[in-house]
Scaffold this motif. Structure first.
Motif, mmCIF file in Angstrom:
data_model
loop_
_atom_site.group_PDB
_atom_site.id
_atom_site.type_symbol
_atom_site.label_atom_id
_atom_site.label_comp_id
_atom_site.label_asym_id
_atom_site.label_seq_id
_atom_site.Cartn_x
_atom_site.Cartn_y
_atom_site.Cartn_z
ATOM 1 N N ARG A 19 1.343 3.689 3.221
ATOM 2 C CA ARG A 19 -0.146 3.440 3.325
ATOM 3 C C ARG A 19 -1.157 3.811 4.530
ATOM 4 O O ARG A 19 -2.152 4.376 4.322
ATOM 5 C CB ARG A 19 -0.319 1.725 3.319
ATOM 6 C CG ARG A 19 -1.824 1.449 3.480
ATOM 7 C CD ARG A 19 -1.773 -0.268 3.573
ATOM 8 N NE ARG A 19 -3.289 -0.494 3.044
ATOM 9 C CZ ARG A 19 -3.667 -1.641 2.742
ATOM 10 N NH1 ARG A 19 -2.819 -2.579 2.629
ATOM 11 N NH2 ARG A 19 -5.068 -1.867 2.870
ATOM 12 N N GLY A 70 0.884 -1.284 -0.014
ATOM 13 C CA GLY A 70 -0.155 0.075 0.056
ATOM 14 C C GLY A 70 0.753 1.154 -0.104
ATOM 15 O O GLY A 70 0.261 2.415 0.029
ATOM 16 N N VAL A 113 -6.568 -1.661 -3.722
ATOM 17 C CA VAL A 113 -5.444 -1.879 -2.677
ATOM 18 C C VAL A 113 -6.294 -3.011 -1.775
ATOM 19 O O VAL A 113 -5.244 -3.985 -1.234
ATOM 20 C CB VAL A 113 -5.568 -0.274 -1.738
ATOM 21 C CG1 VAL A 113 -4.550 -0.856 -0.654
ATOM 22 C CG2 VAL A 113 -5.055 0.622 -2.663
#
Ligand code: 1HN
Length: 343
Positions: free
Chosen positions: A220, A139, A282
């Motif tokens: 992320r 991510g 994602v």
């Protein structure tokens, strides 16, 4: 009476004139397939589902030739390429999937192309960008802007897989493609990412006249937190933009990145743009309707939203988010960006 059917088939140009055009590299516009076309062929959306790409990447990772180890990259090539050598994915955007195995290393190099990495799987790999060590965790977004030295290494366990996105095709068209292999030399001094890590407070960066963000790693967790806290936008979904903190603009001059999530159970309002987008899911699952095609997606699927098609996204999974890379900024800077939301 004149037979018009034979007349219309007759070449209006005398053969010796046609031969002169050809010999002198001249083409009559009235015969050109690209001039004044009423029916323009458009790219259509395409998807590379993880259920298909993952086993292929695993098999590709078994190849041990040094050439492959250095560059274990598979380009995602649009089925709508007009020429087979065009390795673009969607419009000017080129996406590839790269695998790095523990202990492997891709030696330093730099190119005029702007590139970014969006990590899909694995822990322990990193990219060094102009001397800055950028760990690659799922991510995370890592920038390797044009002419910044970069090298990848993997000191962890298990394969690390990421999506690379580059503006290669644009450089080939503009004649600005350039490449330099290492060793690293003439490295541009860069600021530490931490200098920009306090929200709403920026250091002075006089003289930072660069076309890219001084921050190279966007973790992320930061993007997810921003997305959770974002207000619902005018398209009925949530969307945050990864920005250059110095000017609030796109992270690089040609690639513009977003993280979006539809509000659970509500389709986003259809949106249309002259720009092109590559999406990487994602997490979560859902579907998009792009033009007249429906694409169902889940984590790590990659799909395209080509220019000029209406697109809407739907999910009933609260863990859903989609990373999007667009060439919107290219169109905006050229005064060619048109975008609208359906009423
Ligand atoms: C490149 O340099 C990388 O450095 C990845 O990891 C993908 C695709 C086209 C041209 C250069 C890398 C690339 C690339």
């Amino acid at each position: 009476m004149t037979d018009t059917s034979t007349l219309s088939k007759q070449d209006p140009a005398p053969p010796e004139l046609r031969a002169a055009w050809e010999a002198n590299r001249m083409v009559p516009l009235w015969e050109s397939p690209t001039a004044h076309k009423l029916e323009i062929e458009r790219e259509q959306p395409h998807s590379w589902p993880w259920s298909v790409t993952k086993p292929i990447l695993q098999r590709t990772a078994e190849i041990q030739s040094p050439k492959v180890v250095e560059r274990r990259v598979l380009s995602l090539v649009s089925p709508f390429s007009k020429h087979p050598e065009d390795e673009f994915t969607c419009g000017t955007v080129c996406a590839t999937m790269q695998t790095l195995l523990p202990g492997e290393r891709a030696r330093p190099h730099r190119h005029s192309m702007n590139a970014l990495r969006f990590v899909m799987e694995g822990m322990g790999a990193a990219t060094i960008v102009d001397g800055k060590d950028c760990p690659m965790e799922p991510g995370d977004l890592i920038l390797t802007p044009g002419w910044c030295w970069h090298e990848h290494y993997h000191a962890g366990e298990g394969p690390t897989i990421w999506m690379d996105v580059l503006d290669v095709y644009l450089h080939l068209f503009l004649g600005t493609d350039d490449f330099q292999p290492g060793p690293v030399r003439d490295q541009t001094p860069q600021y530490d990412d931490i200098a920009f890590s306090t929200a709403n407070i920026l250091p002075g960066v006089d003289g930072h006249q660069r076309e890219y963000s001084p921050v190279f790693r966007y973790p992320r967790a930061d993007a997810w937190k921003a997305l959770q806290n974002a207000p619902v936008g005018s398209d009925g979904g949530k969307k945050v933009r990864y920005v250059n903190p110095v000017d609030g603009g796109s992270v690089m001059s040609t690639l513009d990145c977003y993280l979006m999530a539809p509000v659970t159970g509500t389709a986003t309002r259809p949106y249309q743009s002259t720009a092109n987008t590559v999406c990487c899911v994602v997490g979560g699952s859902g579907y998009s309707v792009i033009g007249d095609k429906r694409i169902d997606w889940k984590a790590h699927d990659i799909f395209t939203v080509p220019q000029n098609l209406w697109a809407t996204h739907y999910s009933d999974d609260p863990d859903t988010s989609i990373f999007m890379v667009t060439d919107r900024e290219v169109y905006r800077r050229l005064g060619l960006l048109k975008e609208k939301l359906q009423d």
